[in-house]
Every structure is written in C-alpha cells, then in structure tokens.
Design a protein around this motif. Sequence first.
Motif, PDB file in Angstrom:
ATOM      1  N   UNK A 102     -14.682  -5.445  -7.704  1.00 29.37           N
ATOM      2  CA  UNK A 102     -13.909  -4.202  -7.686  1.00 29.37           C
ATOM      3  C   UNK A 102     -13.724  -3.624  -6.294  1.00 29.37           C
ATOM      4  N   UNK A 103     -14.771  -3.635  -5.466  1.00 30.46           N
ATOM      5  CA  UNK A 103     -14.641  -3.004  -4.158  1.00 30.46           C
ATOM      6  C   UNK A 103     -13.662  -3.760  -3.266  1.00 30.46           C
ATOM      7  N   UNK A 104     -13.597  -5.105  -3.452  1.00 34.18           N
ATOM      8  CA  UNK A 104     -12.647  -5.899  -2.662  1.00 34.18           C
ATOM      9  C   UNK A 104     -11.216  -5.591  -3.107  1.00 34.18           C
ATOM     10  N   UNK A 105     -11.003  -5.527  -4.419  1.00 33.20           N
ATOM     11  CA  UNK A 105      -9.669  -5.201  -4.937  1.00 33.20           C
ATOM     12  C   UNK A 105      -9.233  -3.814  -4.483  1.00 33.20           C
ATOM     13  N   UNK A 106     -10.182  -2.885  -4.527  1.00 31.65           N
ATOM     14  CA  UNK A 106      -9.873  -1.517  -4.108  1.00 31.65           C
ATOM     15  C   UNK A 106      -9.514  -1.469  -2.626  1.00 31.65           C
ATOM     16  N   UNK A 107     -10.302  -2.154  -1.811  1.00 29.69           N
ATOM     17  CA  UNK A 107     -10.036  -2.208  -0.366  1.00 29.69           C
ATOM     18  C   UNK A 107      -8.684  -2.868  -0.099  1.00 29.69           C
ATOM     19  N   UNK A 108      -8.385  -3.911  -0.856  1.00 25.82           N
ATOM     20  CA  UNK A 108      -7.115  -4.630  -0.733  1.00 25.82           C
ATOM     21  C   UNK A 108      -5.945  -3.657  -0.945  1.00 25.82           C
ATOM     22  N   UNK A 109      -5.979  -2.896  -2.032  1.00 24.90           N
ATOM     23  CA  UNK A 109      -4.883  -1.988  -2.354  1.00 24.90           C
ATOM     24  C   UNK A 109      -4.810  -0.802  -1.393  1.00 24.90           C
ATOM     25  N   UNK A 110      -5.959  -0.342  -0.935  1.00 25.41           N
ATOM     26  CA  UNK A 110      -5.949   0.721   0.074  1.00 25.41           C
ATOM     27  C   UNK A 110      -5.305   0.228   1.367  1.00 25.41           C
ATOM     28  N   UNK A 111      -5.628  -1.000   1.728  1.00 27.31           N
ATOM     29  CA  UNK A 111      -5.063  -1.601   2.934  1.00 27.31           C
ATOM     30  C   UNK A 111      -3.555  -1.776   2.777  1.00 27.31           C
ATOM     31  N   UNK A 112      -3.124  -2.233   1.604  1.00 25.37           N
ATOM     32  CA  UNK A 112      -1.701  -2.420   1.333  1.00 25.37           C
ATOM     33  C   UNK A 112      -0.964  -1.080   1.396  1.00 25.37           C
ATOM     34  N   UNK A 113      -1.557  -0.056   0.836  1.00 24.00           N
ATOM     35  CA  UNK A 113      -0.990   1.293   0.870  1.00 24.00           C
ATOM     36  C   UNK A 113      -0.797   1.755   2.309  1.00 24.00           C
ATOM     37  N   UNK A 114      -1.813   1.544   3.137  1.00 22.06           N
ATOM     38  CA  UNK A 114      -1.755   1.953   4.540  1.00 22.06           C
ATOM     39  C   UNK A 114      -0.663   1.204   5.295  1.00 22.06           C
ATOM     40  N   UNK A 115      -0.520  -0.090   4.997  1.00 20.09           N
ATOM     41  CA  UNK A 115       0.506  -0.909   5.664  1.00 20.09           C
ATOM     42  C   UNK A 115       1.897  -0.393   5.324  1.00 20.09           C
ATOM     43  N   UNK A 116       2.136  -0.138   4.054  1.00 19.86           N
ATOM     44  CA  UNK A 116       3.444   0.370   3.634  1.00 19.86           C
ATOM     45  C   UNK A 116       3.730   1.737   4.242  1.00 19.86           C
ATOM     46  N   UNK A 117       2.713   2.581   4.297  1.00 22.53           N
ATOM     47  CA  UNK A 117       2.876   3.919   4.861  1.00 22.53           C
ATOM     48  C   UNK A 117       3.266   3.833   6.336  1.00 22.53           C
ATOM     49  N   UNK A 118       2.545   2.991   7.097  1.00 23.66           N
ATOM     50  CA  UNK A 118       2.821   2.848   8.527  1.00 23.66           C
ATOM     51  C   UNK A 118       4.200   2.253   8.778  1.00 23.66           C
ATOM     52  N   UNK A 119       4.662   1.402   7.847  1.00 19.27           N
ATOM     53  CA  UNK A 119       5.954   0.728   8.018  1.00 19.27           C
ATOM     54  C   UNK A 119       7.128   1.595   7.534  1.00 19.27           C
ATOM     55  N   UNK A 120       6.823   2.771   7.004  1.00 22.17           N
ATOM     56  CA  UNK A 120       7.887   3.639   6.511  1.00 22.17           C
ATOM     57  C   UNK A 120       8.455   3.191   5.171  1.00 22.17           C
ATOM     58  N   UNK A 121       7.727   2.306   4.484  1.00 20.41           N
ATOM     59  CA  UNK A 121       8.158   1.822   3.166  1.00 20.41           C
ATOM     60  C   UNK A 121       7.502   2.720   2.109  1.00 20.41           C
ATOM     61  N   UNK A 122       7.993   3.935   2.027  1.00 16.51           N
ATOM     62  CA  UNK A 122       7.303   4.988   1.289  1.00 16.51           C
ATOM     63  C   UNK A 122       7.233   4.736  -0.219  1.00 16.51           C
ATOM     64  N   UNK A 123       8.305   4.251  -0.793  1.00 12.57           N
ATOM     65  CA  UNK A 123       8.292   4.040  -2.236  1.00 12.57           C
ATOM     66  C   UNK A 123       7.315   2.924  -2.623  1.00 12.57           C
ATOM     67  N   UNK A 124       7.215   1.915  -1.766  1.00 10.48           N
ATOM     68  CA  UNK A 124       6.249   0.834  -2.037  1.00 10.48           C
ATOM     69  C   UNK A 124       4.811   1.345  -1.897  1.00 10.48           C
ATOM     70  N   UNK A 125       4.603   2.254  -0.930  1.00 10.85           N
ATOM     71  CA  UNK A 125       3.275   2.863  -0.793  1.00 10.85           C
ATOM     72  C   UNK A 125       2.941   3.662  -2.055  1.00 10.85           C
ATOM     73  N   UNK A 126       3.921   4.374  -2.569  1.00 13.97           N
ATOM     74  CA  UNK A 126       3.735   5.161  -3.787  1.00 13.97           C
ATOM     75  C   UNK A 126       3.396   4.234  -4.964  1.00 13.97           C
ATOM     76  N   UNK A 127       4.108   3.126  -5.061  1.00 10.44           N
ATOM     77  CA  UNK A 127       3.822   2.156  -6.126  1.00 10.44           C
ATOM     78  C   UNK A 127       2.377   1.663  -6.035  1.00 10.44           C
TER      79      UNK A 127
END
Length: 580
Positions: A102-127
Amino acid sequence: MLTRGFKKSGILCFTAHYSSSLLKKSQISHGFLVGTQACSDESILKPVDVNILETIVDELCKLIGKQKFVYAKHLLTSISTQASVHPVPSIASALKKICKTEWISSKFLHMLFSIYSDAGMFEKAFETFNIAVGLFGMFNGRLCHQFLLVLKKSNQTDLAVLFFQRMLEEYGVDVSTHSMAMVVDGLCKGGSVQSAQDLIDEMHLKEVKPNIYCYNSLIRAYGKKRDFESIGEILKHIDDIGIARDVSTFTILIDAYSRSGRIVDAERIFNEFKEKGIEDGDVILYTTIISAVCKGGKMKQACYLFDECVEKGIQPNEHTYGALINGFCKLGQMDAAMMLMGEMQRSGVELNQVILNTMMDGYCKKGMFENALEIRVIMEKKGMELDEYTCNILACVLFKSKQVIDAKKILHEQIERGVAANIVNFTKLIDIYCKEGNIREAENLLQEMDKLGLKPNVVSYNTMIDGYGQKGKLKEAQELRKQMEAKGFSPDVFTYTSLIHWSCVSGNINEAKALFEEMHDKGIDRNVVTYNAMISGLSKEGKSEEAYRLYDEMVEAGVPPNDAIYSSLVVSLYPASKTK
C-alpha cells in the motif's frame, strides 16, 4: 453576515453554486470522481500496450520500494507527460494489478499527482487525486496545498474551488487554513465574493478556523466595491472571535478609503494602527498612507510620514518615491519633485517609466516645456521605449510648445508601429487636429479607430464635438452626439458643456438653455465651467436678470464661482448693444 449559522448539509453552501457548472467545465468524468471505479474499467486500457505499461509500472514500484525516488520520478514523468502519454486510469489499473504494497502504491500516485501538477496538466492531476483517495481514503495535504497554489497562479479559480470541495469531502485529507485562505483569495479576485463569504461561514463544519488572511481578502474585495458597511461587519466579527488584525489589514483599509477619496478615514486607520502598537509597519503600509495624504494635497504630512518611514529603518522603494513625486507634480511644485528624484537615485532606487512620465506631465502642465523634453532625454539614455502614455504626454508638450508637426509625428509613429497604440493615442491626435482646425483629418482618425477595432469612447466623441464647435459646425456636433448615444455612450458634463458653450458663441442662446435644462432632467451635475458658459452666453445677450438668477442657483447648488463668472456678470450689466 458572518455568523448566519451552519447549514444542515455537510456540503458547503458555495458548492451549490459551483458544482454543476464546474463539473462540466473541468471535463472530469464521473468514473474519475469515484476513483476505484475508474481503475476497474478495463476498456480504457485498449489504446495502450498493457504488457509494456505493466512492466514499466513494476520497475517503478521497485525503484520506489528501494527509495530511489529521483530515478522513479524521471521514469514516471516519461510515461505520463511526454508524447505518447498513458491515460491516468490505465496507469492506475496497472498499478493496482502489479503492486500489493500500500505505501508504495500511495507514494506512486502522490508522485504522479505532483508530476501532473508541475506540468500544468491539471485535470490529470485531479484524476490522480480522485483515484488515490478512492483507493486509500487519504491524500497528502501539503501536496494538495501546492496544487491549489499552482492553480491560483494559473488563474484556474474554478478548478481550484472544485478541487477544494473534493478535499473537504474526504476526511482523510488534511485541509489547512492556508489552503482555505488561498481559495478564498482566488474567489475574491475572481469577483465571487459571496461564494468566498459562504466558504468562510461554513468552514466550521470541518473545524478549520479561518485566519486573518481569509478576512483580508474579503475586506479587499469589499473595498473595491466601496462597500464599507460590509467591511465594518467583517471587522466587528473578527474582533468578536479574537482574530487580530495584521499590517496587511490596515494597509488594505487605508487603500480602500484612499481610492474612495475618504482621506480623513485613511488617516484615522493609520493612527489606529500606530495606537495598537502591533509593529513598525512595512514599506507597503507607508507607501499606501503617503499616497493617500498626497491625494489630499497634504504634502507636509506626506513628507513627515516619509521621514518617519526612513527613521524606522524601512527602505522606501520606487512606489514610495513615486507617490511623493506625483503629489508634488499635481501641486505644480516641480523643484521639490526634481529634488526628490535626485534623492531617490542617490539612495540607489532606480527611476522607472511611471515616475518619469509623471515628471514630464508635471512640467507640461506648468508650461516648462524644455524641462519636459529633458526628461525624454533621460528616458532615452536609460534605454526606455516610449509607451503610449509617454507619447501622449510628449505630444502635449510638443503641441503646446508650437512644435505641432513633431507632436503629430510622434503619435502617428506610435499608431503605425501598432505597439500598444490605444484609444488615448488616437484621441490626443484628434484633439491636435481639431485645435489646428483640420476637422477633415480628425474625422478620418475617428473612422480609422473603428477599422482597427479601437472603439472611440466618450472622451474621443467629446473631443470631436468640441472640434466641430470651434469651426461653427453645430449641426455636425449634434449629429455626432446622436451617433454617440446610438452606440451606447451617454453624454456627460463635458459633452453638454461643450455644446452649450458653442451654442452661446454662435448666438443660439435658446438651444444653449434647452441643453442646460436637459442636463438637469437627466441628473447630470453642472460644474463651474458649465455655469460659466451659460452665464457668459446670457450676459452677452444682455439678459442680466437671467444671468444673476443662474448665479444664485449655482451658489445654492454648492458650485463655487470663479473669476470668469464675475467677469461675465459685469459684462451683463454693460452689453455690447448698450455701449454702442
């Protein structure tokens, strides 16, 4: 207003206003909002190579498990933001299948969220957020706050509100006061003051107490609307609940009163700040109060405040100096303004174009044209390009110093370059041609404005109407007034004053009287120039009684007479017909 009580529903009342429209705007499907449902929809995996994606996700999980986060982030960025991006649900589905920690999956999705946010891909970050909370029931509050900050900087207020709403719905997401303050500020700046108000009122449902930053945003918004009654209610409320006002609160209040012309109230707020002894203040506070007292023409007090600022170790900036220089220029005290400009440079504060424009305009209004042109030389030496405001001031300087050809040239060059050419440029050029008596060229410019998509404003029309009057073309002036009204512009005091003046000059006193009465019927206040035009016209026609009656009316209306009024009244006693 701020203590209306809580709503029965756990959803914020501002949600009702946003939810339906924003869900459409954000283009986030219902599946993504549920989270786990999106992951189980295998049909979305068809466009991608599932085996390759699962291999990459497996490698990513191993890197995260070994805490090699930098390498993991690079690899995850490549599959999520570059050319052949994988849909968020496809990545999430692969993650759910491959990773059982679980902690790896959670870290994975948090990292993905951060990447989308930094890239300005806001709707994907929201997803990604919705999928993560759907799987784990929680999300990192710090990352949420950073995402809100990015949304605010990108002017994505609607999405920020919708995201904040989702944060509130999830008890596993830490909602901070700073996050709330950010959303409140975004709503206020976007004009949704009532929604911001509702959000603050309802935040007690999540036991998140608003801070002074939230209330400062509201005060600023109401200040721009000149709604001082609401401001008073807010101040009373924060006092009642024990939230202390900070320097920004006082600065915002001073600015609000200053913009409304209530200089005495601005001074009262500043004195209240000093009495409370909160702290020394900052350069923004002092600049704001200095600007306010300068607007009131109290330059001695402004200088005292400037010295007080320096004595407290607060370094004045270009805005502080600019406020003082502008105050001196408005009073025509150009020597004082020039000395202050020199002191500014000696203090290591750079001159900017706004200050130099102010100096040039001040010299122009004083008739010190050579000094005004010297400011232009300073600007050129500093490599400053002439903007539209500089061009207008410079054209005024050149025109008044009888350099009409140069004045027209500088404005024509600005317009031809197409660089920031605006209505003001055209209007100034129209004014020059009208004063030259070149009505044909002025008419051509008015038509050219429409062709370039620069719609003439009331000032443009007033300038042209006055030009027609100077040439005795009252029929054309009245026709232009009708065109102006047909385009949705209401004649103002300058429109009527010009028409009244030229009607009197042409001897059409009855038309002038009709226009004068029309102003009253339409609720347009007459100023001293309007009264002077009418009194002068009546006096020249020998209508002494009417002229004096109008003088009495002017005094009763609270309009102070000037020397021109008295001269006209004298003329009424000795009209030309009698002297002959």
